[in-house]
Design an enzyme around this catalytic site. Structure first.
Site, PDB file in Angstrom:
ATOM      1  CG  LEU A   8     -36.304 -15.319 -42.948  1.00 55.92           C
ATOM      2  CD1 LEU A   8     -35.989 -15.308 -41.393  1.00 55.92           C
ATOM      3  CD2 LEU A   8     -34.957 -15.300 -43.717  1.00 55.92           C
ATOM      4  N   GLY A  45     -30.700 -10.321 -47.702  1.00 57.47           N
ATOM      5  CA  GLY A  45     -31.745 -10.598 -46.728  1.00 57.47           C
ATOM      6  C   GLY A  45     -33.041  -9.676 -47.242  1.00 57.47           C
ATOM      7  N   GLY A  78     -44.851 -10.175 -38.381  1.00 62.01           N
ATOM      8  CA  GLY A  78     -44.424  -8.855 -38.495  1.00 62.01           C
ATOM      9  C   GLY A  78     -42.856  -8.757 -38.692  1.00 62.01           C
ATOM     10  CB  VAL A 110     -52.363 -17.859 -37.551  1.00 53.29           C
ATOM     11  CG1 VAL A 110     -53.370 -18.992 -38.360  1.00 53.29           C
ATOM     12  CG2 VAL A 110     -52.538 -16.349 -37.959  1.00 53.29           C
ATOM     13  CE  LYS A 130     -22.657  -4.188 -47.132  1.00 52.11           C
ATOM     14  NZ  LYS A 130     -23.654  -5.279 -47.054  1.00 52.11           N
ATOM     15  CD  GLU A 165     -28.207  -6.633 -36.096  1.00 56.01           C
ATOM     16  OE1 GLU A 165     -27.053  -6.412 -35.710  1.00 56.01           O
ATOM     17  OE2 GLU A 165     -28.861  -6.254 -34.986  1.00 56.01           O
ATOM     18  CB  ILE A 216     -34.897 -14.203 -37.831  1.00 54.52           C
ATOM     19  CG1 ILE A 216     -35.781 -15.246 -37.873  1.00 54.52           C
ATOM     20  CG2 ILE A 216     -33.331 -14.856 -38.163  1.00 54.52           C
ATOM     21  CD1 ILE A 216     -35.435 -16.439 -36.706  1.00 54.52           C
TER      22      ILE A 216
END
Length: 533
Positions: free
Chosen positions: A352, A364, A17, A197, A86, A57, A53
């Site tokens: 990731l 990211g 997720g 899993v 930003k 941000e 993680i």
């Protein structure tokens, strides 16, 4: 007459997720199903035991377009995710140059001449050689003055491109974003399974047949998306595709994060100066600290190299930097590098699990966006033609390496040698050949066109020049064409100054903008409750 492909993929399973998983689910659902959950069933499996993680941000200028594609209202999601604007990144204490060690990387592109499209930074460089001492970034970007003045990049409901910045990004709470996308996705037909899993079952060709879960049995799919984070549960563990580390050219491999909450009743931080519409990156002894201001709190952390400082020392240095000693810290291990092939068999890794470049330039979420965009451009059927897979893998490798080179640039040009970490970056860093070649070119003359091997690079010439100028890496000469028509440069700089002043007059204070959309959202919710009654 039907033209449907009998080999069409009709069942996609996403493992994981968080932002990567739910952005993948809603993105694929929007493009394949028009946001209606069929004809392609999308199932997302996430464990209730695994947290998000959330190292970075912040986003870059591509994210507003992605939200628009998903049909998401900007004000609504910003309020629900405590997001702010930003305009730029402010870099502090990176260069080691005497004087004021600050430079900016705005998200808005640079002014260029008509006709030949010569970037204004060539004219700044020419004036620099003639004795002009004006700072590069403030001279060439309206976003710098607007950021320092805490201006929003746009006005509420104003769509006039002449009274807003052309590009901007966001600061956001990654956990709240995942929750927001989850609610949206489930309402649009995405199937959620909360389970662990246990195993991965393969067919005779080595393709994934189904995932074995603890409580839901086997979950079968045609295409599997691995959003399992650094564990790479499918791509690295099950399919055994190797992860290639880049720690020889990017030394930071750990992070410690400490949120700083604003005073009670001061969700916009007005008692301490408001909310900056920019990210701040401050170089510390063994890495750098980020500051991403949100509504109600700021995101803060220290990305560092464990070869030069311990987690305990890093936490203490960050607390001293923030002057914050009570909020608990979160320690993270990060793997910097890329899975060799991000698409293997019928599994595509996103986020990731695919690769990670430290969050210095907030790439990211962009790499998730790019991974999905290029997957859909090369979307397979159940035959999984190798040409589509190979094209995707090459595209993602080129894109990753191009971004990696841009991040390395921030380190390899430093003049700092006050700590072992900065000495290592100055003297011992392995510079990728692709970057080394360009550095040699830029020592002679700055770029004036798209020089990247990537057809549509994320960071073009102006972004590189922001770092080159900020780190004091000036070429031997200006672009020769910039020595002609000397009045042209005066016109360009006057035009930019007038534009900045115009925007400064038109645009609201950042906090005022945020207050406006939060109040509107409250009134909208009250109105909806009234209608339901």
């Amino acid at each position: 007459m039907t033209l449907e492909n009998p080999q069409q993929i009709t069942n996609i399973v996403i493992l994981g997720g968080g932002s990567a998983g739910w952005l993948s689910a809603t993105y694929l659902n929007q493009i394949l199903n028009g946001g209606k959950g069929s004809p392609c069933q999308i199932t997302l499996i996430e464990s209730s035991d695994i947290g998000i993680i959330g190292v970075g941000e912040a986003t870059i200028h591509t994210f507003p377009g992605t939200l628009k594609l998903l049909g998401i209202n900007e004000s609504e999601w910003m309020v629900k995710c405590n997001a702010t604007f930003k305009n730029a990144i402010k870099f502090v204490n990176w260069s080691g140059l005497p004087g004021k060690d600050v430079y900016w990387h705005p998200l808005s592109d640079i002014i260029r001449t008509t006709g030949l499209s010569i970037p204004i930074f060539h004219y700044w460089l020419q004036s620099k050689f003639q004795g002009n001492s004006a700072a590069f970034d403030a001279s060439c970007f309206a976003a710098v003055e607007l950021s320092e003045s805490q201006k929003s990049p746009k006005s509420v409901n104003n769509q006039n491109p002449h009274t807003q910045l052309s590009d901007y990004g966001y600061h956001l709470d990654a956990g709240l974003l995942a929750t927001y996308l989850k609610e949206k996705g489930k309402s649009e037909g995405i199937r959620q399974i909360v389970d662990n899993v246990l195993d991965v079952a393969f067919d005779e060709h080595g393709f994934i047949r189904h995932l074995v879960t603890e409580n839901h049995g086997g979950v079968a799919g045609d295409l599997f998306i691995d959003c399992s984070g650094f564990s790479g549960r499918l791509i690295n563990q099950a399919l055994q595709e190797p992860f290639i580390s880049d720690n020889d050219c990017l030394l930071c491999d750990r992070a410690v994060a400490i949120p700083v909450f604003y005073e009670s009743g001061d969700k916009y931080n007005e008692k301490r100066g408001g909310i900056n519409p920019y990210t701040t990156s401050t170089a510390l002894s063994s890495g750098w600290a980020w500051n991403t201001p949100l509504v109600e709190r700021s995101g803060n952390g220290y990305v560092y190299s464990s070869a030069f400082i311990s987690p305990e020392q890093a936490e203490m240095e960050l607390r001293q930097h923030l002057q914050e000693y009570t909020t608990p810290a979160r320690h993270l291990q990060i793997r910097v590098g890329k899975t060799r092939n991000t698409w293997v068999k019928n599994c595509v890794s996103i986020g990731l699990s695919s690769g990670f470049i430290e969050p210095l330039e907030s790439t990211g979420l962009y790499l998730i966006e790019a991974g999905l965009y290029h997957l859909l451009k090369n979307f397979p059927d159940r035959k999984f033609d190798p040409i589509l897979r190979d094209n995707y893998n090459q595209t993602m490798q080129d894109l990753y390496e191009d971004i990696r080179d841009f991040i390395v640039l921030h380190y390899c040009l430093t003049q700092r040698e006050d700590t072992p970490f900065w000495q290592a970056n100055k003297y011992n860093l392995k510079i990728p050949d692709s970057l080394q070649q360009r550095l040699e070119q830029w020592r002679y003359i700055w770029p004036s066109h798209n020089f990247s091997a990537v057809s549509q690079p994320l960071f073009g010439d102006y972004s590189y020049v922001c770092i080159l100028a900020g780190m004091g890496y000036l070429p031997e000469k200006a672009l020769p064409i910039a020595t002609y028509q000397p009045t042209l440069s005066l016109q360009l700089f006057a035009q930019l100054k007038n534009y900045a002043q115009h925007l400064k007059t038109c645009l609201p204070n950042h906090v005022d903008y945020l207050k406006n959309i939060h109040q509107r959202e409250i009134l909208s919710n009250i109105f909806m409750l009234g209608k339901q009654e």
